[in-house]
Design an enzyme around this catalytic site. Structure first.
Site, PDB file in Angstrom:
ATOM      1  N   ASP A  14       0.853  -1.284   0.082  1.00 54.72           N
ATOM      2  CA  ASP A  14      -0.009   0.137   0.023  1.00 54.72           C
ATOM      3  C   ASP A  14       1.026   1.417   0.011  1.00 54.72           C
ATOM      4  O   ASP A  14       1.602   1.601   1.090  1.00 54.72           O
ATOM      5  CB  ASP A  14      -0.919   0.235   1.279  1.00 54.72           C
ATOM      6  N   ARG A  56      -7.596  -1.581  -5.840  1.00 52.07           N
ATOM      7  CA  ARG A  56      -8.030  -2.949  -5.334  1.00 52.07           C
ATOM      8  C   ARG A  56      -9.187  -3.502  -6.223  1.00 52.07           C
ATOM      9  O   ARG A  56      -9.503  -4.311  -6.441  1.00 52.07           O
ATOM     10  CB  ARG A  56      -8.604  -2.609  -3.823  1.00 52.07           C
ATOM     11  N   HIS A 201       1.554   2.534   3.910  1.00 52.73           N
ATOM     12  CA  HIS A 201       0.633   3.643   4.018  1.00 52.73           C
ATOM     13  C   HIS A 201       0.938   4.470   5.419  1.00 52.73           C
ATOM     14  O   HIS A 201       1.083   3.956   6.424  1.00 52.73           O
ATOM     15  CB  HIS A 201      -0.484   3.148   3.742  1.00 52.73           C
ATOM     16  N   ASP A 305      -0.216  -0.808  -5.016  1.00 50.94           N
ATOM     17  CA  ASP A 305      -1.737  -0.047  -5.526  1.00 50.94           C
ATOM     18  C   ASP A 305      -1.443   1.162  -5.932  1.00 50.94           C
ATOM     19  O   ASP A 305      -2.185   1.727  -6.834  1.00 50.94           O
ATOM     20  CB  ASP A 305      -2.495  -0.124  -4.246  1.00 50.94           C
ATOM     21  N   LYS A 373       1.495   9.185  -6.054  1.00 50.15           N
ATOM     22  CA  LYS A 373       0.010   8.690  -5.776  1.00 50.15           C
ATOM     23  C   LYS A 373      -0.950   9.799  -6.366  1.00 50.15           C
ATOM     24  O   LYS A 373      -0.735  11.090  -5.803  1.00 50.15           O
ATOM     25  CB  LYS A 373      -0.303   8.238  -4.412  1.00 50.15           C
TER      26      LYS A 373
END
Length: 536
Positions: A14, A56, A201, A305, A373
């Site tokens: 993550d 996801r 994360h 991700d 991100k």
């Protein structure tokens, strides 16, 4: 053991950047992931969707995230926007594999259900998983995770009562236990294990024994470390030596001008420790496969991700940010105050802190690319993908053919000899968007005409062969030749208007077909409600 279909272990990390793990150029010790790469296949041009929930949703269903109802995050923007809930038009990998005799397990983060407290049709136990241990929300404390659930029962009290609890270890422990019990009770059946780590994360929470390994390792600062990573990436054959390193983000100071270098270096040390601990857990999962003698015919995949996360957390607004978007406990389990925000007065790592590593270190994590991100430039949506299957794939090779998340489900169904279902438990699913990667993985097959698409928060892009057309929301298109310039520094938009016209038209058609809600509509929706955006 009588089954002939391969077992599957899908490991998702993550908010980890492109070059954080050791085998992709990083300083972080990841021997178990590195071993998967050394004895498997690494895809060096694989793409996620640049954000937690959408990635996801796409990974689990073989569709683009907008088609699943998860266009931004698991927030309800309907009817004008996305419902933020895994819908009835998709089938999960677990739902597709179950009729073929697979038992399905999930350890870790779900993050594709709108209601994170009450079981609903979008919970894992109702989307094909036989057993679930993990969290429904997107982020939170590693020492006291909220929405901690076993199957459909909240078990937050178990973490609260355990002074040694650490979520990454709990995910690994439960993944190992799933494999162990499967071997003892269901060895005649194949299994699918989805391991959704939350590391690394934010918040920066790590065990001090792991942090100590990295104290001093980042003292050279992000400028030198970015150059060193690039050298290792080139030496590993992942990055072409002709692609120059992107400039340091102009909002990030030169390392020599940083006043609190010790605190900054500790931030990255904690982040590294989080990945290190995850890798230790991966090692335990692989060890259980070995102990049962099933490693050869088990497919293990590892990916992230999205790219490194540049989200800042100023002290002045940290608590408002945290309490608005994730659960937040103001006190530790032993009654100490939790200090939220990025400031040298707050030492990251412990349960009494709640911090991020910020734009400066995310810029390192995404070496050699730019952006982060949220964005569709390479720093936002490029991830390592490692696939290890001793019985079915070559050892220690790299592939450059571009692929993206919907291809994972197509590949796993292909490898398992399972047809994509014409009907699912929830209704008739949309057609599978992904294509099997087995020809690429096994023999290096290429497809220069394949079109890949992305959209998140109005940031969008399309790739065909060497060409990537990409833009940020409300900004003009940029065009890059990724064979000559994967670090996206030489915009060719003015030189190739025909390619821009073709790819932009293809993108528009895809966006309309897949239900991409125009960003302006989302912005108007939130403006009308008088609230801030949950995604920004």
């Amino acid at each position: 053991m009588t089954h002939t279909r391969p077992n599957i272990v899908l490991i998702l990390t993550d908010d980890m950047g492109f070059s954080d793990i050791g085998c992709f150029g990083g300083e972080i010790e990841t021997p178990n992931i590195d071993q998967l790469a050394a004895t498997g296949v690494s895809l060096t041009q694989f793409y996620n969707t640049a954000r937690c929930s959408p990635s996801r949703a796409s990974l689990l269903t073989g569709l683009h995230p907008h088609q699943t109802g998860i266009g931004i995050l698991n927030y309800d923007d309907s009817p004008e926007g996305y419902p933020g809930d895994l819908n009835d038009r998709c089938v999960t990998i677990a739902e597709a594999l179950k009729p073929a005799g697979y038992r399905n397990y999930l350890a870790g983060k779900w993050h594709v259900a709108r209601d994170i407290h009450t079981p609903s049709r979008s919970w894992p136990t109702r989307r094909g998983f036989d057993e679930f241990y993990g969290t429904l929300e997107g982020a939170g404390s590693y020492f006291l995770p909220r929405t901690l659930t076993r199957d459909e029962n909240n078990i937050e009290h178990e973490a609260a009562a355990d002074p040694g609890y650490y979520y990454t270890d709990a995910i690994s422990d439960n993944a190992v236990e799933f494999v162990r019990r499967h071997g003892a009770e269901h060895a005649e059946d194949p299994f699918f294990l989805y391991v959704g780590y939350t590391a690394p994360h934010w918040p920066l929470h790590a065990l001090e024994e792991d942090v100590r390994k990295y104290l001093g390792r980042f003292d050279a600062g992000w400028d030198e470390l970015r150059r060193a990573r690039l050298r290792r990436l080139v030496d590993a054959g992942i990055i072409d030596e002709t692609w120059p390193l992107t400039d340091r983000d102009p909002r990030v100071p030169a390392w020599e001008d940083v006043a609190d270098q010790g605190w900054e270096a500790r931030r990255m040390a904690v982040y590294a420790a989080m990945i290190d601990r995850m890798d230790q857990g991966v090692g335990r999962i692989l060890g259980e496969l070995d102990a049962q003698g099933i490693s050869d015919d088990t497919i293990v995949l590892f990916l992230s991700d999205n790219g490194g996360c540049a989200e800042e957390m100023p002290v002045e607004t940290a608590k408002d940010f945290v309490t608005t978007y994730v659960s937040f406990d103001a006190q530790t389990r032993d009654g100490r105050e939790v200090h939220a925000g990025n400031d040298p007065s707050i030492e990251p790592g412990g349960e009494d802190s709640y911090t991020t590593y910020g734009r400066s270190w995310a810029n390192l994590s995404n070496t050699p690319f730019r952006e982060y991100k949220h964005w569709i430039h390479e720093g936002g949506n490029a991830t390592p993908l490692i696939v290890n299957w001793p019985a079915g794939l070559p050892r220690g090779v790299q592939r450059e053919q571009p692929h993206q998340l919907p291809d994972v489900m197509a590949t796993l169904l292909d490898a398992a000899g399972v047809e994509y279902p014409a009907a699912g438990p929830q209704g008739t699913p949309l057609p599978l968007e992904g294509v099997s990667m087995l020809p690429t993985l096994q023999a290096g097959a290429t497809d220069a005409d394949r079109l890949l698409y992305w959209e998140h928060e109005g940031n969008c892009g399309v790739r065909r062969g060497q060409w990537k057309l990409v833009k940020k929301h409300a900004q003009p298109w940029e065009l890059y030749d990724l064979v000559a310039d994967r670090t996206e520094l030489d915009d060719k938009v003015a030189e190739h208007p025909q390619i821009v016209a073709e790819l932009s038209a293809a993108y528009t058609a895809w966006a309309q077909r897949c239900g991409v809600v125009p960003r302006e509509q989302i912005l108007d929706l939130y403006a009308a409600r008088g609230g801030g955006l949950p995604s920004e």
